[in-house]
Scaffold this active site. Structure first.
Site, PDB file in Angstrom:
ATOM      1  N   LYS A 206       0.816  -1.224   0.000  1.00 54.06           N
ATOM      2  CA  LYS A 206       0.000   0.000   0.000  1.00 54.06           C
ATOM      3  C   LYS A 206       0.845   1.267   0.000  1.00 54.06           C
ATOM      4  O   LYS A 206       2.030   1.243   0.307  1.00 54.06           O
ATOM      5  CB  LYS A 206      -1.002  -0.043   1.161  1.00 54.06           C
ATOM      6  CG  LYS A 206      -2.148  -1.007   0.816  1.00 54.06           C
ATOM      7  CD  LYS A 206      -3.325  -0.939   1.726  1.00 54.06           C
ATOM      8  CE  LYS A 206      -4.411  -1.885   1.169  1.00 54.06           C
ATOM      9  NZ  LYS A 206      -5.479  -2.143   2.118  1.00 54.06           N
ATOM     10  N   ARG A 240      -3.585 -10.261   4.639  1.00 54.38           N
ATOM     11  CA  ARG A 240      -4.022 -10.267   3.221  1.00 54.38           C
ATOM     12  C   ARG A 240      -2.870  -9.747   2.367  1.00 54.38           C
ATOM     13  O   ARG A 240      -2.486  -8.589   2.511  1.00 54.38           O
ATOM     14  CB  ARG A 240      -5.266  -9.377   3.092  1.00 54.38           C
ATOM     15  CG  ARG A 240      -5.853  -9.306   1.704  1.00 54.38           C
ATOM     16  CD  ARG A 240      -7.086  -8.402   1.701  1.00 54.38           C
ATOM     17  NE  ARG A 240      -7.705  -8.342   0.395  1.00 54.38           N
ATOM     18  CZ  ARG A 240      -7.318  -7.526  -0.586  1.00 54.38           C
ATOM     19  NH1 ARG A 240      -6.326  -6.686  -0.398  1.00 54.38           N
ATOM     20  NH2 ARG A 240      -7.939  -7.550  -1.739  1.00 54.38           N
TER      21      ARG A 240
HETATM   22  N1  HH2 Z   1      -7.539  -3.696   0.647  1.00 57.29           N
HETATM   23  C1  HH2 Z   1      -7.862  -3.699  -0.663  1.00 57.29           C
HETATM   24  C2  HH2 Z   1      -8.982  -4.413  -1.133  1.00 57.29           C
HETATM   25  N2  HH2 Z   1      -9.739  -5.133  -0.287  1.00 57.29           N
HETATM   26  N3  HH2 Z   1     -10.190  -5.922   1.885  1.00 57.29           N
HETATM   27  C3  HH2 Z   1      -9.903  -5.942   3.179  1.00 57.29           C
HETATM   28  N4  HH2 Z   1     -10.656  -6.658   4.031  1.00 57.29           N
HETATM   29  N5  HH2 Z   1      -8.831  -5.242   3.709  1.00 57.29           N
HETATM   30  C4  HH2 Z   1      -8.019  -4.484   2.908  1.00 57.29           C
HETATM   31  O1  HH2 Z   1      -7.074  -3.845   3.431  1.00 57.29           O
HETATM   32  C5  HH2 Z   1      -8.307  -4.429   1.509  1.00 57.29           C
HETATM   33  C6  HH2 Z   1      -9.428  -5.170   1.026  1.00 57.29           C
HETATM   34  C7  HH2 Z   1      -7.022  -2.914  -1.619  1.00 57.29           C
HETATM   35  O2  HH2 Z   1      -5.986  -3.706  -2.152  1.00 57.29           O
HETATM   36  P1  HH2 Z   1      -6.057  -4.464  -3.552  1.00 57.29           P
HETATM   37  O3  HH2 Z   1      -7.128  -5.509  -3.552  1.00 57.29           O
HETATM   38  O4  HH2 Z   1      -4.702  -4.993  -3.858  1.00 57.29           O
HETATM   39  O5  HH2 Z   1      -6.351  -3.336  -4.610  1.00 57.29           O
HETATM   40  P2  HH2 Z   1      -7.651  -2.858  -5.376  1.00 57.29           P
HETATM   41  O6  HH2 Z   1      -8.675  -2.451  -4.375  1.00 57.29           O
HETATM   42  O7  HH2 Z   1      -7.163  -1.716  -6.230  1.00 57.29           O
HETATM   43  O8  HH2 Z   1      -8.150  -4.017  -6.202  1.00 57.29           O
END
Ligand code: HH2
Length: 270
Positions: A206, A240
């Site tokens: 992040k 995660r």
């Molecule tokens: N962060 C992201 C997405 N979903 N869910 C939970 N529970 N906690 C988190 O910190 C979280 C999440 C963002 O990361 P990522 O899926 O890699 O990116 P994007 O939202 O751009 O798909």
């Protein structure tokens, strides 16, 4: 260890990498081989400023991949969605965890669906929405406010018939938080693990880590490991991550040290 599988064209670190069923399945298999315990599949990006997509587009991206992963990879599947209709189809296709970044606030039907199906649910804190959340995040005391919010969402879940054992909490790193807020939450992560529910930490690659190490998304592995180590030492139950293999090793080492801390050896917050 929850491995991230984003079947989106626009996720902040891996957008467009796993959009075909073959690519997504191969990545899920790789994460399983590397030691993932859960596969978290998301079809809508929640990065700051991301454009929302409608239900039919989310289902079109998600369901074929989810079905293929369910058939071929013997791990629990989590679905990263805020829409009850999407969660319902995902559960029918084999998902057993609903990862709802809106903490049941995005869709009035979500709480009843989780109660009815008995799926586990991640309740995540977010100030604002993905479109607005990084514009001016503001807190008096971020740790207290996030804790209070999570307790309030637990009560809302229970009021809808969701059982305590279904609930997982998440402070939502990067969701309506400035650098100092993310760092304060990580430094006080044990306040959240003391609330009595499993807690998930989503720090992988992040921006707050990028700002510390001055690296682009794909060069944030060592920085992510630092944050993962602190979260595990402070009691995080689920991590995660994008990079399962390296984070598995990080977690193995920190968990072993942490077990010794509990059996009498003091570990400082170094
Ligand atoms: N962060 C992201 C997405 N979903 N869910 C939970 N529970 N906690 C988190 O910190 C979280 C999440 C963002 O990361 P990522 O899926 O890699 O990116 P994007 O939202 O751009 O798909």
């Amino acid at each position: 260890m929850m491995g991230i599988l984003n079947v989106t064209p626009d996720s902040f670190s891996d957008g467009g990498a796993y959009v075909t069923v073959e690519q997504a399945l191969s990545h899920a298999r790789q994460m399983q081989a590397e030691g993932a315990d859960i596969i978290d599949i998301g079809a809508e990006s929640s990065r700051p400023g991301a454009q929302p997509i409608d239900e039919s587009e989310e289902l079109r991206r998600l369901i074929p991949v989810l079905e293929a992963v369910h058939d071929a990879v013997p791990l629990p599947i989590s679905v990263d969605t805020t829409k009850a209709a999407v969660a319902r189809r995902a559960i029918q296709a084999g998902a057993t965890i609903v990862n709802d970044i809106s903490a049941l606030r995005g869709d009035p039907l979500m709480a009843a669906l989780v109660a009815e199906t008995g799926a586990a649910v991640v309740l995540m804190h977010m100030q604002g929405t993905p479109q607005t959340m990084q514009q001016a995040p503001r807190y008096q005391n971020v740790v207290e406010e996030v804790s209070a919010f999570l307790c309030e969402r637990v009560q809302a879940a229970i009021d809808h018939g969701i059982r305590r054992r279904q609930i997982i909490l998440d402070p939502g790193f990067g969701f309506g938080k400035l650098q100092e807020h993310n760092l304060q939450l990580l430094a006080s992560f044990d306040m959240l693990t003391h609330l009595g529910y499993p807690v998930l930490a989503g720090v992988s690659r992040k921006q707050f880590i990028g700002a510390l190490v001055q690296q682009p998304v794909h060069e944030r592995g060592y920085g992510t490991a630092g944050a993962v180590a602190v979260a595990v030492l402070k009691g995080a139950h689920i991590i995660r991550v994008h990079d399962v293999r390296s984070m598995r090793d990080t977690v193995s080492v920190v968990s072993a040290i942490s077990r010794h801390a509990r059996s009498g050896v003091e570990v400082s917050n170094a």
